[in-house]
Design a protein around this motif. Structure first.
Motif, PDB file in Angstrom:
ATOM      1  N   HIS A  46       0.699  -1.059  -0.072  1.00  0.00           N
ATOM      2  CA  HIS A  46      -0.038   0.101  -0.080  1.00  0.00           C
ATOM      3  C   HIS A  46       0.965   1.188   0.023  1.00  0.00           C
ATOM      4  O   HIS A  46       0.530   2.152  -0.891  1.00  0.00           O
ATOM      5  CB  HIS A  46      -0.993  -0.063   1.105  1.00  0.00           C
ATOM      6  N   LEU A  47       1.956   1.135   0.671  1.00  0.00           N
ATOM      7  CA  LEU A  47       2.740   2.518   0.951  1.00  0.00           C
ATOM      8  C   LEU A  47       3.563   2.641  -0.179  1.00  0.00           C
ATOM      9  O   LEU A  47       4.140   3.648  -0.393  1.00  0.00           O
ATOM     10  CB  LEU A  47       3.566   2.394   2.476  1.00  0.00           C
ATOM     11  N   SER A  48       3.876   1.637  -1.142  1.00  0.00           N
ATOM     12  CA  SER A  48       4.400   1.861  -2.186  1.00  0.00           C
ATOM     13  C   SER A  48       3.807   2.575  -3.210  1.00  0.00           C
ATOM     14  O   SER A  48       4.666   3.029  -4.142  1.00  0.00           O
ATOM     15  CB  SER A  48       4.937   0.479  -2.804  1.00  0.00           C
ATOM     16  N   LYS A  49       2.562   2.757  -2.944  1.00  0.00           N
ATOM     17  CA  LYS A  49       1.856   3.744  -3.864  1.00  0.00           C
ATOM     18  C   LYS A  49       1.194   4.773  -3.248  1.00  0.00           C
ATOM     19  O   LYS A  49       0.563   5.742  -3.918  1.00  0.00           O
ATOM     20  CB  LYS A  49       0.533   2.823  -4.473  1.00  0.00           C
ATOM     21  N   ASN A  50       1.493   4.911  -2.087  1.00  0.00           N
ATOM     22  CA  ASN A  50       0.902   6.147  -1.171  1.00  0.00           C
ATOM     23  C   ASN A  50       1.735   6.794  -0.171  1.00  0.00           C
ATOM     24  O   ASN A  50       2.705   5.927   0.511  1.00  0.00           O
ATOM     25  CB  ASN A  50      -0.383   5.701  -0.593  1.00  0.00           C
ATOM     26  N   GLY A  51       1.943   8.032   0.075  1.00  0.00           N
ATOM     27  CA  GLY A  51       2.903   8.659   0.764  1.00  0.00           C
ATOM     28  C   GLY A  51       2.622   8.193   2.216  1.00  0.00           C
ATOM     29  O   GLY A  51       3.299   7.963   3.138  1.00  0.00           O
ATOM     30  N   TYR A  52       1.132   8.038   2.757  1.00  0.00           N
ATOM     31  CA  TYR A  52       0.692   7.749   3.950  1.00  0.00           C
ATOM     32  C   TYR A  52      -0.224   6.764   3.878  1.00  0.00           C
ATOM     33  O   TYR A  52      -0.770   6.469   2.769  1.00  0.00           O
ATOM     34  CB  TYR A  52       0.348   9.050   4.647  1.00  0.00           C
ATOM     35  N   LEU A  53      -0.828   6.290   5.137  1.00  0.00           N
ATOM     36  CA  LEU A  53      -2.002   5.268   4.780  1.00  0.00           C
ATOM     37  C   LEU A  53      -3.324   5.674   4.265  1.00  0.00           C
ATOM     38  O   LEU A  53      -3.780   4.876   3.557  1.00  0.00           O
ATOM     39  CB  LEU A  53      -2.196   4.724   6.447  1.00  0.00           C
TER      40      LEU A  53
END
Length: 155
Positions: A95-102
């Motif tokens: 998930h974090l590989s595509k988003n800076g934060y949760l």
């Protein structure tokens, strides 16, 4: 010290939500500024409360707290908890590989709620579980180096 939330952390989360909602001009951004963002924050808060925290706190209890209070670490329990926790961390990594934060591109209460026990995980010598995952490690560095957390952690 069985790694299960017996009210304290649940109450802390409720108190944090209350304070952030009450002071929405200051803390509202931590809950999300749209219905969709609020939903993502709530989703990750539930993941933290129901999945992440029980496993993380269970490892910390076995490795850090039991010996502190004269007990003996149950290595087989640590192994079992760690195997389950690694599966959860792999989901976070993806998930974090595509988003800076949760919750997306902003730091939210969902991120902040991970600070206390993840910090204790490092204190228990288990930080490699986080650091061995590139995106998860970068996220941890961002949230744990916030000046507000550093101030709390130093107390």
């Amino acid at each position: 010290m069985d790694g299960h939330d017996h009210g304290g952390a649940t109450e802390s989360r409720a108190i944090m939500r209350y304070i952030l909602n009450k002071h929405s001009k200051v803390g509202g951004e931590l809950l999300g500024d749209s219905v969709e963002a609020k939903g993502r924050v709530d989703q990750w808060l539930e993941v933290e409360a129901q999945v992440y925290n029980p496993l993380c706190s269970g490892i910390v209890a076995e490795v850090l707290f039991k010996p502190m209070f004269g007990g003996t670490t149950d290595d087989s329990k640590v192994k079992e908890l760690t195997e389950k926790f690694e599966q959860v961390l792999d989901v976070y990594e993806q998930h974090l590989s595509k988003n800076g934060y949760l919750a997306g591109s902003f730091c939210s209460m969902a991120d902040i709620s991970h600070l206390p026990y993840t910090d204790r995980l490092f204190a228990a010598g288990q930080g490699s579980l986080i650091q061995s995952r590139k995106s998860l490690s970068a996220w941890w560095d961002k949230i744990s180096n916030r000046s507000s957390w550093k101030k709390v952690a130093s107390m």
